[in-house]
Design an enzyme around this catalytic site. Structure first.
Site, PDB file in Angstrom:
ATOM      1  N   LEU A   1       0.858  -1.186   0.000  1.00  0.00           N
ATOM      2  CA  LEU A   1       0.000   0.000   0.000  1.00  0.00           C
ATOM      3  C   LEU A   1       0.889   1.228   0.000  1.00  0.00           C
ATOM      4  O   LEU A   1       1.384   1.681   1.029  1.00  0.00           O
ATOM      5  CB  LEU A   1      -0.927  -0.008   1.218  1.00  0.00           C
ATOM      6  N   ASP A   2       1.097   1.783  -1.198  1.00  0.00           N
ATOM      7  CA  ASP A   2       2.002   2.908  -1.379  1.00  0.00           C
ATOM      8  C   ASP A   2       1.441   4.168  -0.738  1.00  0.00           C
ATOM      9  O   ASP A   2       0.255   4.489  -0.904  1.00  0.00           O
ATOM     10  CB  ASP A   2       2.216   3.132  -2.884  1.00  0.00           C
ATOM     11  N   ALA A   3       2.303   4.904  -0.013  1.00  0.00           N
ATOM     12  CA  ALA A   3       1.948   6.214   0.562  1.00  0.00           C
ATOM     13  C   ALA A   3       0.621   6.161   1.318  1.00  0.00           C
ATOM     14  O   ALA A   3      -0.145   7.127   1.307  1.00  0.00           O
ATOM     15  CB  ALA A   3       1.898   7.274  -0.539  1.00  0.00           C
ATOM     16  N   ILE A   4       0.366   5.066   2.009  1.00  0.00           N
ATOM     17  CA  ILE A   4      -0.949   4.837   2.602  1.00  0.00           C
ATOM     18  C   ILE A   4      -1.267   5.824   3.729  1.00  0.00           C
ATOM     19  O   ILE A   4      -2.434   6.100   4.015  1.00  0.00           O
ATOM     20  CB  ILE A   4      -1.065   3.379   3.103  1.00  0.00           C
TER      21      ILE A   4
END
Length: 593
Positions: free
Chosen positions: A259-262
């Site tokens: 989960l990128d830059a969550i």
């Protein structure tokens, strides 16, 4: 499962016609429990019964097309390691990148690596893949879903879910600009005159971007750039579609989903808009859905922030992320080898505690991004942080900054190849490679799952050309390599081959030793500040390995009663004491175990 999930009296009905199992009643109870769990999560996210009911209905519309999966989740073990790479890091004219990567893995890596993290592999418009046009398609330059499927037959895969934002060239944003439903609610329209000073900024760019829509001029939330439009998770339709995409990734072979830059996911005026409770609730919801519809898929949260905030994504007793990025590790390791002092790193390691045996750390030193400065807040002093910045600049790198909201800015990350981060241009090959291999061996030894960036595995250096022609500091560590030339370098007596062969050998040793399981205990020793010394012990198998790494340019000796056994890196026996050459490493496996 979701047919008629909500009625006027809020009861839950289940369609039985699809259920032909002998244990229908048990299945119904399990389905009802799952739906109630989702309903409770959605209530906490939306604080609105109407939105909760709408979200349940829309989620059901997507997920009811999937048949249930009976796959059981296997525990992570010492065999697990992850290679981080773009699909086109290795290039060969006329061939899709994923095909070339697959050939490299088959010929050179084989079983040394268990899983491959494919950085964003979708069509994109900017930010080297992190401005996604279509989450459901593969970039044609890399290949197609068949390439992904073939790769998944031999390796576990990690997919990127870049779900904080999407490209301005996406169908979703085109629909928003044209006033089409449901896309009118997929993005965050803002008042340009409101106060956004409290909002955490990762880059020194404007927070809002002006666009002309069918209904006139509007300002939209753009955390990272004007080509990366933030998504509105306050919209049930958007949330439902994202959940469907995550399940699709799991069904397509994702052993892990990053989960990128969550941390930026949920926005509330007057707050930092970072790590808000509703962001954590959304991650828990994603985990719940994946456990039901893609039970072999784990979530990894990517949050380049101070350690306390980072590990908050484990949730309560491990009910949130399955793994969290260990962001303090790269800068603390850099500090250790530059200062030739393991005290800070050892003290920090002593504080590490997992909330559950079902979760662990995703350890890494280098990646497609830079070396984070913020994760050292509260661990390194200002002077120690500045020493890292000075070293990065001295060794050919750059520093990226973030806006603070009060008109000032501060260092966000160091953009430099990790090998060059540890030693300057004046250093000998022996010193630079010695430090680098010692740092990577530390990575392989720590509790958690190690992530090795492909440019680290291949012993790459600063890519000045890529950085200069693009004007993008991160390109210094994102070089595309000609596969034919690479094969030649790995066949000759080169620094690249020396590094690659050593790391592959150590990866292969690691995967056979249960003391390196994520579940194995980790105990730090601090007798000599020039040596990183800790003990990995697996209570289940009774195996114990003593890890010793000399972080200095002088010989160092460690001596204590329990240090007896075989150094499995060299084959030599150790009887209570060991002398390590500069940057030498030892894995001493206790005798008889």
């Amino acid at each position: 499962m979701f047919d008629n999930v909500v009625t006027k009296n809020k009861s839950i009905k289940t369609t039985l016609s699809k259920n032909k199992n002998k244990n229908k009643e048990l299945v119904i109870i399990m389905e009802q429990a799952f739906i109630k769990k989702l309903e409770a999560r959605l209530q906490r996210i939306y604080s609105s019964q109407d939105k909760t009911e709408e979200a349940l209905r829309l989620i059901g519309n997507y997920l009811d097309v999937y048949e249930s999966v009976k796959e059981t989740e296997q525990d992570l073990s010492e065999r697990d390691s992850i290679l981080i790479t773009y699909g086109n890091t290795l290039t060969e004219e006329g061939r899709p990148g994923l095909e070339v990567l697959h050939d490299f893995l088959n010929e050179f890596v084989q079983e040394a690596i268990e899983t491959v993290h494919l950085l964003p592999m979708y069509p994109y418009t900017s930010d080297d893949g992190f401005s996604v046009v279509d989450y459901r398609e593969i970039n044609p330059e890399l290949g197609n879903w068949e390439n992904i499927q073939r790769l998944s037959h031999q390796y576990g895969l990690m997919f990127d879910a870049v779900i904080n934002h999407i490209s301005r060239s996406s169908r979703w944003f085109e629909g928003y600009l044209n006033g089409e439903e449901p896309y009118t609610e997929y993005f965050i329209t803002c008042d340009p005159d409101a106060d956004y000073s409290a909002v955490t900024r990762p880059r020194a760019l404007p927070l809002l971007t002006k666009f002309m829509t069918r209904d006139g001029e509007k300002y939209l939330w753009t955390t990272f750039s004007e080509d990366q439009i933030d998504l509105n998770f306050n919209c049930p339709a958007l949330l439902a579609e994202i959940l469907d995409i995550l399940v699709m990734y799991g069904r397509r072979g994702a052993k892990f989903i990053r989960l990128d830059a969550i941390g930026f996911l949920w926005k509330e005026p007057g707050t930092t808009c970072m790590h808000l409770p509703k962001t954590h609730e959304a991650v828990k919801l994603m985990k719940d859905v994946l456990r039901e519809y893609a039970p072999g898929t784990r979530i990894i949260t990517e949050t380049n922030v101070p350690h306390k905030d980072n590990i908050s994504y484990f949730g309560e007793n491990g009910n949130e992320a399955d793994l969290v990025y260990q962001f303090p590790l790269p800068p603390l390791t850099m500090h250790t080898f530059l200062s030739e002092n393991a005290e800070v790193l050892s003290e920090w390691m002593e504080t590490l505690q997992l909330p559950s045996e079902k979760v662990t750390y995703f350890n890494f030193l280098s990646s497609h991004d830079g070396i984070g400065v913020r994760p050292t807040e509260g661990i390194l002093t200002k002077e120690q942080q500045q020493a890292l910045i000075d070293a990065a600049l001295r060794n050919g790198g750059a520093v990226s900054y973030k806006n603070n909201g009060d008109g000032t800015r501060s260092p966000y990350e160091l953009n430099i190849n990790y090998q060059d981060a540890l030693a300057g241009p004046e250093s000998s090959d022996a010193e630079r490679i010695g430090k680098f291999l010692a740092a990577e061996t530390l990575l392989l030894s720590l509790q958690g799952v190690p992530g090795i960036y492909i440019h680290s595995l291949l012993g790459s250096r600063n890519d000045y050309y890529g950085k200069e022609i693009s004007g993008i500091p991160r390109r210094i560590n994102r070089e595309n390599l000609d596969y034919g030339r690479l094969k030649g370098q790995l066949a000759e007596d080169t620094n690249r081959k020396r590094i690659f062969d050593t790391l592959i050998q150590r990866l292969n040793i690691r995967r056979t030793e249960s003391a390196f399981s994520p579940a194995a205990d980790q105990k730090v020793r601090k007798e000599n500040k020039k040596i990183i010394n800790f003990i990995r012990s697996n209570d289940r198998t009774g195996e114990t390995i003593h890890v010793l790494i000399n972080v200095s340019g002088q010989e160092q000796t460690a001596a204590y009663e329990a240090l007896k056994g075989k150094n499995i890196l060299t084959g030599s026996m150790v009887n209570g004491a060991i002398t390590l050459k500069p940057w030498e490493c030892a894995w001493v496996k206790e005798s008889g175990k």
